[in-house]
Design a protein around this motif. Structure first.
Motif, PDB file in Angstrom:
ATOM      1  N   UNK A   1     -31.958  18.131 -17.717  1.00  0.00           N
ATOM      2  CA  UNK A   1     -31.381  17.599 -16.485  1.00  0.00           C
ATOM      3  C   UNK A   1     -30.077  18.298 -16.138  1.00  0.00           C
ATOM      4  N   UNK A   2     -29.204  18.481 -17.121  1.00  0.00           N
ATOM      5  CA  UNK A   2     -27.922  19.150 -16.875  1.00  0.00           C
ATOM      6  C   UNK A   2     -28.137  20.590 -16.432  1.00  0.00           C
ATOM      7  N   UNK A   3     -29.080  21.280 -17.066  1.00  0.00           N
ATOM      8  CA  UNK A   3     -29.410  22.658 -16.679  1.00  0.00           C
ATOM      9  C   UNK A   3     -29.886  22.695 -15.229  1.00  0.00           C
ATOM     10  N   UNK A   4     -30.766  21.785 -14.883  1.00  0.00           N
ATOM     11  CA  UNK A   4     -31.316  21.729 -13.528  1.00  0.00           C
ATOM     12  C   UNK A   4     -30.221  21.454 -12.501  1.00  0.00           C
ATOM     13  N   UNK A   5     -29.331  20.509 -12.816  1.00  0.00           N
ATOM     14  CA  UNK A   5     -28.241  20.193 -11.893  1.00  0.00           C
ATOM     15  C   UNK A   5     -27.381  21.421 -11.620  1.00  0.00           C
ATOM     16  N   UNK A   6     -27.074  22.182 -12.660  1.00  0.00           N
ATOM     17  CA  UNK A   6     -26.254  23.379 -12.518  1.00  0.00           C
ATOM     18  C   UNK A   6     -26.939  24.408 -11.629  1.00  0.00           C
ATOM     19  N   UNK A   7     -28.212  24.687 -11.911  1.00  0.00           N
ATOM     20  CA  UNK A   7     -28.944  25.685 -11.124  1.00  0.00           C
ATOM     21  C   UNK A   7     -29.076  25.232  -9.672  1.00  0.00           C
ATOM     22  N   UNK A   8     -29.353  23.947  -9.460  1.00  0.00           N
ATOM     23  CA  UNK A   8     -29.514  23.435  -8.099  1.00  0.00           C
ATOM     24  C   UNK A   8     -28.225  23.572  -7.295  1.00  0.00           C
ATOM     25  N   UNK A   9     -27.093  23.178  -7.904  1.00  0.00           N
ATOM     26  CA  UNK A   9     -25.812  23.283  -7.203  1.00  0.00           C
ATOM     27  C   UNK A   9     -25.465  24.738  -6.901  1.00  0.00           C
ATOM     28  N   UNK A  10     -25.716  25.623  -7.847  1.00  0.00           N
ATOM     29  CA  UNK A  10     -25.441  27.045  -7.638  1.00  0.00           C
ATOM     30  C   UNK A  10     -26.353  27.635  -6.557  1.00  0.00           C
ATOM     31  N   UNK A  11     -27.627  27.229  -6.571  1.00  0.00           N
ATOM     32  CA  UNK A  11     -28.579  27.704  -5.553  1.00  0.00           C
ATOM     33  C   UNK A  11     -28.114  27.301  -4.155  1.00  0.00           C
ATOM     34  N   UNK A  12     -27.707  26.051  -4.000  1.00  0.00           N
ATOM     35  CA  UNK A  12     -27.243  25.573  -2.692  1.00  0.00           C
ATOM     36  C   UNK A  12     -25.981  26.314  -2.265  1.00  0.00           C
ATOM     37  N   UNK A  13     -25.048  26.525  -3.225  1.00  0.00           N
ATOM     38  CA  UNK A  13     -23.832  27.265  -2.907  1.00  0.00           C
ATOM     39  C   UNK A  13     -24.144  28.699  -2.494  1.00  0.00           C
ATOM     40  N   UNK A  14     -25.073  29.345  -3.202  1.00  0.00           N
ATOM     41  CA  UNK A  14     -25.486  30.705  -2.830  1.00  0.00           C
ATOM     42  C   UNK A  14     -26.101  30.725  -1.434  1.00  0.00           C
ATOM     43  N   UNK A  15     -26.938  29.713  -1.155  1.00  0.00           N
ATOM     44  CA  UNK A  15     -27.595  29.660   0.155  1.00  0.00           C
ATOM     45  C   UNK A  15     -26.587  29.514   1.284  1.00  0.00           C
ATOM     46  N   UNK A  16     -25.465  28.847   1.010  1.00  0.00           N
ATOM     47  CA  UNK A  16     -24.414  28.713   2.007  1.00  0.00           C
ATOM     48  C   UNK A  16     -23.570  29.978   2.138  1.00  0.00           C
ATOM     49  N   UNK A  17     -23.786  30.954   1.248  1.00  0.00           N
ATOM     50  CA  UNK A  17     -23.004  32.188   1.299  1.00  0.00           C
ATOM     51  C   UNK A  17     -21.647  32.070   0.653  1.00  0.00           C
ATOM     52  N   UNK A  18     -21.530  31.211  -0.359  1.00  0.00           N
ATOM     53  CA  UNK A  18     -20.252  30.999  -1.011  1.00  0.00           C
ATOM     54  C   UNK A  18     -19.856  32.157  -1.912  1.00  0.00           C
ATOM     55  N   UNK A  19     -18.565  32.408  -1.983  1.00  0.00           N
ATOM     56  CA  UNK A  19     -18.000  33.314  -2.974  1.00  0.00           C
ATOM     57  C   UNK A  19     -17.817  32.510  -4.249  1.00  0.00           C
ATOM     58  N   UNK A  20     -18.792  32.598  -5.141  1.00  0.00           N
ATOM     59  CA  UNK A  20     -18.818  31.740  -6.320  1.00  0.00           C
ATOM     60  C   UNK A  20     -17.898  32.286  -7.400  1.00  0.00           C
ATOM     61  N   UNK A  21     -16.636  31.945  -7.291  1.00  0.00           N
ATOM     62  CA  UNK A  21     -15.641  32.436  -8.231  1.00  0.00           C
ATOM     63  C   UNK A  21     -15.797  31.757  -9.581  1.00  0.00           C
ATOM     64  N   UNK A  22     -15.060  32.252 -10.546  1.00  0.00           N
ATOM     65  CA  UNK A  22     -15.100  31.688 -11.896  1.00  0.00           C
ATOM     66  C   UNK A  22     -14.670  30.231 -11.889  1.00  0.00           C
ATOM     67  N   UNK A  23     -13.672  29.894 -11.078  1.00  0.00           N
ATOM     68  CA  UNK A  23     -13.188  28.515 -11.020  1.00  0.00           C
ATOM     69  C   UNK A  23     -14.251  27.578 -10.472  1.00  0.00           C
ATOM     70  N   UNK A  24     -14.963  28.004  -9.435  1.00  0.00           N
ATOM     71  CA  UNK A  24     -16.026  27.178  -8.850  1.00  0.00           C
ATOM     72  C   UNK A  24     -17.140  26.947  -9.851  1.00  0.00           C
ATOM     73  N   UNK A  25     -17.541  28.006 -10.548  1.00  0.00           N
ATOM     74  CA  UNK A  25     -18.623  27.890 -11.516  1.00  0.00           C
ATOM     75  C   UNK A  25     -18.195  27.025 -12.707  1.00  0.00           C
TER      76      UNK A  25
END
Length: 434
Positions: free
Chosen positions: A316-340
């Motif tokens: 579940x924790x793995x899935x939550x992480x991937x899902x949040x990152x996928x949505x952030x990528x889809x929005x075109x976010x600059x996924x910095x180290x702090x965000x991750x």
């Protein structure tokens, strides 16, 4: 009555079909049909957001209070918590690496927001996290101890509430006075009521999923299939790496036993977890497999496995992480180290707080999106693939609990663990093993 997961499956099909026959200009009785989809979808998302704070707070406090007595919270309890937190952290990091390698939210070098119908979303949320740097770690750490809990809740800063709830629950369980018992009863009562409200919201999940999918398909057609397929593949690969690479290595290195033997022993429980998508429903069979087929004592398994079903949710924790990152990528976010880093910490903590409720990932992902400043409405993107992935991550959750139980039993000096063939192990009574 049709089971909920069957209702959700048919709602996904119906939503896809309805959306494919609906254009943005389509009307019904003079009202744009897509506005109706948006209204129902927004009501469902708002209902999820409504229960997040009371559910997270009461679930964590109640979970900490119910961990066990002082004896269980001694050496074995400490080792259990450390092992569970460590394996969950590894699971989240594996998910983080996989989603950065596959980048499912980026198609042909461009964010998938247009394909997923996100182009019209407000940009205010994006400005909150776009371009964050390493220096923002200080801000994240400060959020863990907010000066005003009410303000933190109002601003969606769930990290502070989670930390406070963990501390509150830990110290509440040590309060032996009558007032402490009364407070424990009150919190348990609130938790039970909030659970009923949450279950009411979950009952409307098929309707919410229908509306969210219909709205997305209406706006995008079938263009959303490619990024969602990449998201689905990313989660499966990450779950497989955790279950079939990291966990077997843990058995070999920490328990010095054969992981194949343990997989064979746990097969009935894993198949049940996969088909039912419920860790709680699988718990009795998991305990039987661990005791009679893997040779773990009742003393160890009766403490470690129920605790794991409550707080240890690797998949579940793995899935939550991937899902949040996928949505952030889809929005075109600059996924910095702090965000991750924020996503990792929040996924780790929310997997403890909401693990024991049905559709826990929906609530948890809502929390994570709020923590990094993304709109909760984006959760509608991943609902299409959620049912199959829910089955997979539940099996990984149960597998992770059993592996930690085996490792802990070996650390306690139990020599019978996986020392005999499964056929003979079923005949061994392990209640008196120490």
């Amino acid at each position: 009555m049709m089971k909920l997961h069957h209702q959700i499956f048919f709602a996904m099909l119906a939503g896809t079909l309805a959306g494919s026959f609906t254009a943005e200009s389509s009307t019904l009785l003079g009202m744009p049909i897509i506005s109706g989809y948006d209204l129902v979808g927004s009501l469902f998302i708002n209902a999820l957001k409504m229960v997040v704070i009371p559910l997270i707070v009461t679930a964590i406090i109640n979970g900490m209070v119910g961990v066990g007595d002082d004896e269980n919270l001694g050496r074995m309890g400490l080792k259990t918590v450390v092992l569970y937190m460590s394996t969950t952290l590894v699971a989240v990091l594996i998910g983080l690496v996989a989603v950065n390698l596959f980048t499912p939210g980026i198609i042909n070098g461009q964010p998938a927001r247009d394909l997923l119908g996100l182009a019209t979303e407000t940009q205010d949320a994006l400005a909150k996290i776009d371009g964050r740097g390493v220096g923002d770690f200080t801000e994240i750490l400060l959020q863990m101890l907010p000066p005003n809990l009410i303000a933190a809740a109002a601003n969606g800063q769930m990290l502070g509430l989670i930390v406070f709830s963990l501390l509150f629950g830990f110290f509440l369980r040590t309060e032996r006075s009558s007032s402490g018992q009364s407070l424990r009863n009150i919190i348990d009562g609130i938790y039970q009521v909030v659970m009923k409200i949450t279950m009411l919201v979950i009952r409307f999940t098929p309707l919410g999923i229908f509306a969210l999918i219909a709205a997305t398909v209406t706006r995008t057609g079938m263009d959303a299939i490619e990024p969602l397929a990449w998201f689905f593949l990313t989660v499966l690969v990450a779950l497989a790496l955790h279950a079939f690479v990291f966990m077997p290595l843990l058995i070999v290195l920490a328990a010095k036993r054969s992981p194949l033997r343990h997989i064979q022993a746990m097969t009935p429980a894993l198949l049940t977890a996969f088909s039912s998508a419920s860790s709680a429903a699988t718990l009795p069979l998991s305990m039987e497999c661990v005791q009679k087929r893997s040779g773990v004592s009742t003393r160890t398994s009766s403490f470690v496995l129920p605790l794991g079903a409550t707080v240890n949710m690797d998949g579940t924790a793995l899935y939550e992480c991937v899902a949040a990152m996928f949505i952030a990528q889809a929005y075109g976010m600059d996924l910095s180290l702090a965000t991750q880093f924020m996503i990792v910490i929040t996924a780790l903590l929310t997997s403890i707080g909401v693990a024991s409720i049905p559709a826990a990932s929906l609530v948890a992902i809502t929390v994570i999106l709020g923590a990094i400043g993304l709109p909760a409405e984006a959760i509608g993107l991943i609902l299409v693939t959620d049912r199959v992935l829910d089955m997979c991550r539940t099996a990984v959750n149960v597998w992770g609990d059993s592996v930690v139980t085996v490792v802990l039993a070996r650390s306690e000096g139990e020599e019978t663990v996986l020392s005999l063939p499964v056929s003979k192990m079923e005949k061994v009574t392990t209640t008196d093993v120490h």
